[in-house]
Design an enzyme around this catalytic site. Sequence first.
Site, PDB file in Angstrom:
ATOM      1  CG  ASP A  79      34.832  -6.447  -2.314  1.00 41.09           C
ATOM      2  OD1 ASP A  79      35.629  -6.452  -3.283  1.00 41.09           O
ATOM      3  OD2 ASP A  79      33.828  -5.712  -2.266  1.00 41.09           O
ATOM      4  CG  ASN A 121      24.999  -0.679  -0.266  1.00 39.58           C
ATOM      5  OD1 ASN A 121      23.821  -0.315  -0.288  1.00 39.58           O
ATOM      6  ND2 ASN A 121      25.372  -1.874  -0.708  1.00 39.58           N
ATOM      7  CG  HIS A 122      28.350  -3.431   1.296  1.00 39.58           C
ATOM      8  ND1 HIS A 122      28.103  -2.689   0.160  1.00 39.58           N
ATOM      9  CD2 HIS A 122      29.687  -3.640   1.284  1.00 39.58           C
ATOM     10  CE1 HIS A 122      29.220  -2.496  -0.514  1.00 39.58           C
ATOM     11  NE2 HIS A 122      30.212  -3.050   0.161  1.00 39.58           N
ATOM     12  CG  ASP A 190      23.060  -4.090   0.588  1.00 43.60           C
ATOM     13  OD1 ASP A 190      24.142  -4.683   0.398  1.00 43.60           O
ATOM     14  OD2 ASP A 190      22.462  -3.433  -0.286  1.00 43.60           O
ATOM     15  CG  ASP A 220      32.034   1.308  -1.923  1.00 43.44           C
ATOM     16  OD1 ASP A 220      32.697   1.293  -2.964  1.00 43.44           O
ATOM     17  OD2 ASP A 220      31.409   0.320  -1.487  1.00 43.44           O
ATOM     18  CG  LEU A 225      22.873   4.498   0.485  1.00 41.80           C
ATOM     19  CD1 LEU A 225      22.983   5.807   1.269  1.00 41.80           C
ATOM     20  CD2 LEU A 225      24.005   3.555   0.882  1.00 41.80           C
ATOM     21  CD  GLU A 227      17.502  -2.196   0.586  1.00 40.54           C
ATOM     22  OE1 GLU A 227      16.810  -1.933   1.600  1.00 40.54           O
ATOM     23  OE2 GLU A 227      18.710  -1.927   0.500  1.00 40.54           O
ATOM     24  CD  GLU A 262      31.759   2.964  -6.580  1.00 41.64           C
ATOM     25  OE1 GLU A 262      32.259   2.168  -7.381  1.00 41.64           O
ATOM     26  OE2 GLU A 262      31.147   2.569  -5.566  1.00 41.64           O
ATOM     27  CG  HIS A 327      39.750  -0.031  -6.673  1.00 43.70           C
ATOM     28  ND1 HIS A 327      39.242   1.234  -6.892  1.00 43.70           N
ATOM     29  CD2 HIS A 327      38.782  -0.708  -6.013  1.00 43.70           C
ATOM     30  CE1 HIS A 327      38.030   1.310  -6.379  1.00 43.70           C
ATOM     31  NE2 HIS A 327      37.725   0.151  -5.841  1.00 43.70           N
ATOM     32  CG  ASP A 328      36.300  -1.553  -8.634  1.00 46.45           C
ATOM     33  OD1 ASP A 328      36.707  -2.491  -7.917  1.00 46.45           O
ATOM     34  OD2 ASP A 328      35.601  -0.622  -8.202  1.00 46.45           O
TER      35      ASP A 328
END
Length: 632
Positions: A79, A121-122, A190, A220, A225, A227, A262, A327-328
């Site tokens: 990614d 986050n991950h 995550d 990011d 973060l 659940e 973000e 960039h996305d």
Amino acid sequence: MIATTTTGRRRKPETFQLEEDPLWYKDALIYELHVRAFMDSNADGSGDFRGLIEKLPYLQDLGINALWLLPFYPSPGRDDGYDIADYNNVNPMFGSLGDVMQLVREAHRRGIRVINELVANHTSDQHPWFQRARRAKPGTAARDFYVWSETNQRYQDARIIFKDFETSNWTWDHVANAYYWHRFYSHQPDLNFDNPKVHEAMFKALDFWMEMGIDGVRLDAVPYLYEREGTNGENLPETHLFLKELRRHVDENFRNRMLLGEANQWPEDAVAYFGQGDECQMSFHFPLMPRLFMSIRMEDRFPIVDILAQTPSIPDTAQWALFLRNHDELTLEMVTDEERDYMYRAYTQDRLARLNLGIRRRLAPLLGNDRRRIELMNGLLFSLPGTPVLYYGDEIGMGDNIFLGDRNGVRTPMQWSADRNAGFSRANRQRLYLPVITDPEYHYETVNVEAQQGNPHSMYSWTKRLIALRKRHRAFGRGTLELLRPENRKVLAYVRRYESEQILCIANLSRFLQAVELDLSQWKGLVPVELFSSNEMPAIGDNPYFLTLGPHAFYWFAMQPRAAPSIQSDGAQPATALPEVRTAGGWESALVGEAKERLENILLGYIPQRRWFGGKAHMGAQRRRRRSRAAV
Ligand code: GLC
């Protein structure tokens, strides 16, 4: 470079002193780039830190004063580096920790602050934490670094973000014999923020870079973060508590640092990331971005005005980060279904340009390579409330390549010259991490820095002037916003106000000539001075102010008192509002570093407006004026 003095003695270049200013991000112009894409110093086909350091003079000359670096950490690269395998190191393809230190030093010396990424986050599934977790016993702290489940039916209300690639947020792990949770790719498990050890690990990762002198961090994917069952797993109260903890930690240990969230959310949720001034200092304004594109396509100010009206006010120390492209893909998550249909119809003639819930294109191709529209969009980006973030290559109007898969089409090598590999790399062209753009309309042989630097009318030269102009007026970064509502909806008009500065911004969203009448009665008696030219317009009188605007024109006017004779008969100076320069130390501190640059910028704007400067008989003044124009 060592400069030589008139006496022939060699002297070191002036060291730029970064100002002691906790609000520096309000006056920033952020330039976003991937180290991989900018400059390859060792001919291996991929950009690197040494290449970037070599190109810092280019960035300084362009005028930007903050650099946002996309992830450069060790990573399998599935990614583009957002799949991190080690938070405290550098991908050897890009260089070493020593190179990063040198970059930070050199950037600071040139008055450029550096922002990096904290992907909290991950991680990558190759990160040692995940490898340890999948083998650890259930219930242990090591296992609980990630989110595990025996079923894939939990948290069903959470949407799938990469919907073109993933069908579930759960993936089965045959080593752990359990499902793990991931909001993005399945190779990006995550982290479990219910585990205090994860908080500690993130604080450590952050400290590592801040101790190295990094000035800011982009957080990011920050909404995801935690659940919780029965929620969509976004913007949960626990996430905000964590951010407050993180901010306190930064404030207690470092000075003049910034957190940039973000959070791809609707305004009322995005605003929450500022907290009460105790979470992120900056947050991206995601919903505004597609509406800029809608407004210019519909030739109607409604989408912009509407989203601004929906944007709550923010704490004094907070600042929006504004952007046109990054960039996305141009994300269409924060629009209604109808708006999304409209955007797809208007901006993706080729279906291949669609990706997930968005459009994978750069700025110039999105706007049909129409210079007027590109300038107008930048004019809005630079004058609406917030700090502009420029995406590398957009300053020269780079094209893209939608055939490259995922978002690679907008991540191709920077185009420096018409040489092999666009001057980006001396490698065999088959070795490049991605091919350079050779589309006939955007071919690197014509769209490149070298060609545009030689042309004062190029996109590059224009962008450079725009940057310089913005830096002269703090109202753009710090001022309030007051929308005017002329009857003609194809015209967007607003005033930015900060201390004694008042700037009227007007944009013609239509491709045809427009006439507009503005109610400027509260500025009666003042003179609008057009900022690019320093030309005075007729003074504001009793009637509505009438203007005609060329296709996609935009103007910025400083509202100023009518210029009085420069020296009155009694020898006194006329009473005009003078710009103020505040310094932290004695007056000498206004003559160094960022303060010096600000003072110079103010003088460049102020002096040409003085009547004595424009005096036709005054040759010295004319020479100076030519020089001051050339300088911007
Ligand atoms: C952010 C990044 C994007 C990345 C994703 C997952 O949205 O901008 O490039 O793929 O996070 O890390």
